[in-house]
Structures are given as C-alpha cells and as structure tokens.
Design an enzyme around this catalytic site. Structure first.
Site, PDB file in Angstrom:
ATOM      1  N   GLU A  50       0.871  -1.247  -0.065  1.00 31.97           N
ATOM      2  CA  GLU A  50      -0.144  -0.250   0.089  1.00 31.97           C
ATOM      3  C   GLU A  50       0.831   1.022  -0.146  1.00 31.97           C
ATOM      4  O   GLU A  50       1.825   1.258   0.590  1.00 31.97           O
ATOM      5  CB  GLU A  50      -1.368   0.023   1.176  1.00 31.97           C
ATOM      6  CG  GLU A  50      -1.967  -0.705   1.720  1.00 31.97           C
ATOM      7  CD  GLU A  50      -3.254  -0.611   2.235  1.00 31.97           C
ATOM      8  OE1 GLU A  50      -3.133  -0.168   2.915  1.00 31.97           O
ATOM      9  OE2 GLU A  50      -3.973  -1.584   2.067  1.00 31.97           O
ATOM     10  N   ASP A  61      -5.581   9.677   9.125  1.00 35.71           N
ATOM     11  CA  ASP A  61      -4.476   9.052   9.728  1.00 35.71           C
ATOM     12  C   ASP A  61      -3.794   9.441  11.032  1.00 35.71           C
ATOM     13  O   ASP A  61      -4.637  10.952  11.398  1.00 35.71           O
ATOM     14  CB  ASP A  61      -3.464   9.191   8.543  1.00 35.71           C
ATOM     15  CG  ASP A  61      -3.554   8.130   7.550  1.00 35.71           C
ATOM     16  OD1 ASP A  61      -3.879   7.492   7.248  1.00 35.71           O
ATOM     17  OD2 ASP A  61      -3.901   8.912   6.292  1.00 35.71           O
ATOM     18  N   TYR A 176     -10.793  -3.157   4.205  1.00 38.01           N
ATOM     19  CA  TYR A 176      -9.302  -2.893   4.692  1.00 38.01           C
ATOM     20  C   TYR A 176     -10.606  -2.672   6.394  1.00 38.01           C
ATOM     21  O   TYR A 176     -10.644  -1.576   6.227  1.00 38.01           O
ATOM     22  CB  TYR A 176      -8.711  -1.873   4.485  1.00 38.01           C
ATOM     23  CG  TYR A 176      -7.685  -0.970   4.943  1.00 38.01           C
ATOM     24  CD1 TYR A 176      -7.683  -1.904   6.449  1.00 38.01           C
ATOM     25  CD2 TYR A 176      -6.852   0.030   4.934  1.00 38.01           C
ATOM     26  CE1 TYR A 176      -6.870  -1.119   7.389  1.00 38.01           C
ATOM     27  CE2 TYR A 176      -5.923  -0.156   5.507  1.00 38.01           C
ATOM     28  CZ  TYR A 176      -5.875  -0.720   6.583  1.00 38.01           C
ATOM     29  OH  TYR A 176      -5.056   0.321   7.481  1.00 38.01           O
TER      30      TYR A 176
END
Length: 266
Positions: A50, A61, A176
C-alpha cells in the site's frame, strides 16, 4: 478486476498464508528512497504494497503518518511523482500488487478519468480513497474495474450493515477493516471484537478482509492473522523508516521480515 491482486491473494489463501500488506508514504523518508523501499519490502515478505499518496489533511491518519505526509509534501511530492515511482518499480517487479491509498483531492485535481488512465499505465492494481463514500461510488467503482484495477474500501467497528452490503457490491481485491475507533497508530485492539466484526463483514463481503490500524509488531500481527485474510501495517513501519532515514532499505526489509516470520510461525 486486477488479476495480479486477485491472483496474489488467492495464492496466499491456497497456501494458508496470511497476506502481509505494508503501508508506506510515498516520498518519505525521501523521494529518492521510495522505489528502493518498495523493493526492500517485497524482499522482506510483502505480498501487496500500500503506497500512501501524501495529502495535507489526512483525516484518517494518526500523527505518525500525518507527519510522514507533511515531510513528503515539504519535498513537493505529488500524485504525478507517486505514479512515476510505481512505473519505475514495475520495471523490475511485475508480480507484486501495488495499491494506492489516499484522499479524493489529488485525484479530483488530476481529473478522475486522467488519474485512472495514468494509474493503469503505471501498473497500479487497486485504489483506496478514504473520503469516497461507498454510497456514492458506483460510477467510480465501475470505471476503476473497467481499467483492470480494484476499488478498495474501508470498514470500521461502527460501520452499519447497510454500508457493509453496499461495500460488498462494489469492492474488489480486498476490504480494509479498521480495527480501532480512531486514527492510524492509536490504541489497542480487542481481538474478540475483531473476530466478531470480521464474521459480520463476511456475511456481506466476498473478497478477502485485511485488518489494520493498531498492528505494531509481530505479536499483534500474529493475533490478527488468526481471524483476518491479510494484515495491514503502517504507522510502526513508517516510524522505523524515519528512524533509519539515511539508509531505509535494509531497515524496511529486516523489520518486515520479523513480521513475516511471526505470521508464518503459527
């Protein structure tokens, strides 16, 4: 559907091998090292890479990856550079799938159709856009699939079944699962909850399920591997690369090899 990504994950399943998917931010610790780090990760046991596209407001994030994006942006790294690095990686490695992970703004700035054409030409296998909601992604998914790439989506502990069902209709490659309520690199996982959620997800999704966020070492990776088809690991790896910024390639390979060894020691 990307045959490279599909084939790799199918081969892992057949071999009863948990797929290992490291995440690195393109351009960090330096633009000159990005392609070398990608090759080093493959040597260390990566099944899929990734590659994060630096963005100024990476909302999903945590601090580690935010700072890696800031460092890359300070060196003027753009989506165009990222695609060029994938193409350079492909000159020596035509087997390892590469997934781009990022946000809508750089793609919209390039224009969606141009991005898809450029990504296909570079050798990208899948694209995960954090802020493309699946309920509004039919056209995006159709275009990505038509170009032979996989539209990849995030699922979270708070994802309702209606959204799981929508993702199940669109997702290719893998989904994911974000194992924590929070940002990357935060908190500690509840393995019982992870196992229960993966069981629920698999009622709606037919592609492999990767688990990430909060996996920081071989022990947590091995624990997740008992439930997941793939382990995604980012913040801890980004930290390791930054600590060895002058010579990140051997650090990347050695660090990931430890994770691979833990996964293979069942």
């Amino acid at each position: 559907m990307s045959s490279r990504l599909e084939s790799k994950l199918a081969a892992c399943k057949k071999a009863k091998r948990t797929a290992l998917i490291p995440f690195v931010t393109a351009g960090d610790p330096s633009p000159a090292h990005t392609v070398g780090v990608m090759h080093a990760l493959v040597a260390g046991g990566a099944d899929v890479i990734e590659l994060g596209v630096p963005f100024s407001d990476p909302m999903a994030d945590g601090p580690v990856i935010q700072k890696s994006s800031e460092r890359a942006l300070a060196k003027a790294v753009s989506l165009t550079h990222v695609l060029a690095w994938v193409a350079e990686f492909r000159q020596k490695d035509t087997a390892t799938p590469v997934v781009l992970m990022g946000y809508a703004n750089p793609i919209e700035a390039m224009k969606v159709d141009a991005f898809i054409a450029n990504a296909k030409a570079a050798g990208v296998d899948g694209v995960l856009v954090v802020d493309y909601p699946p309920e509004e992604c039919d056209e995006w998914a159709t275009k990505i699939c038509a170009a032979g790439m996989a539209p990849i989506f995030l699922l979270a502990p708070t994802t309702p079944q209606s959204r799981m069902a929508q993702v199940g209709k669109l997702a290719r490659g893998y989904v994911y699962y974000v194992s924590l309520r929070g940002v990357t690199g935060a908190g500690h996982m509840d393995m019982i909850e992870v196992a229960q959620k993966l069981s629920e997800i698999r009622q709606h999704v037919n592609v492999p399920v990767g688990v990430g966020f909060g996996i920081r070492d071989g022990a947590t990776a091995k624990a997740v591997a008992t439930h997941a088809d793939a382990v995604v690991i980012g913040s801890a790896l980004v930290t390791e690369l930054f600590a060895h910024a002058d010579n990140p390639n051997p650090a990347a390979q050695n660090w990931l090899q430890n994770i691979r060894t833990a996964l293979d020691t069942q």
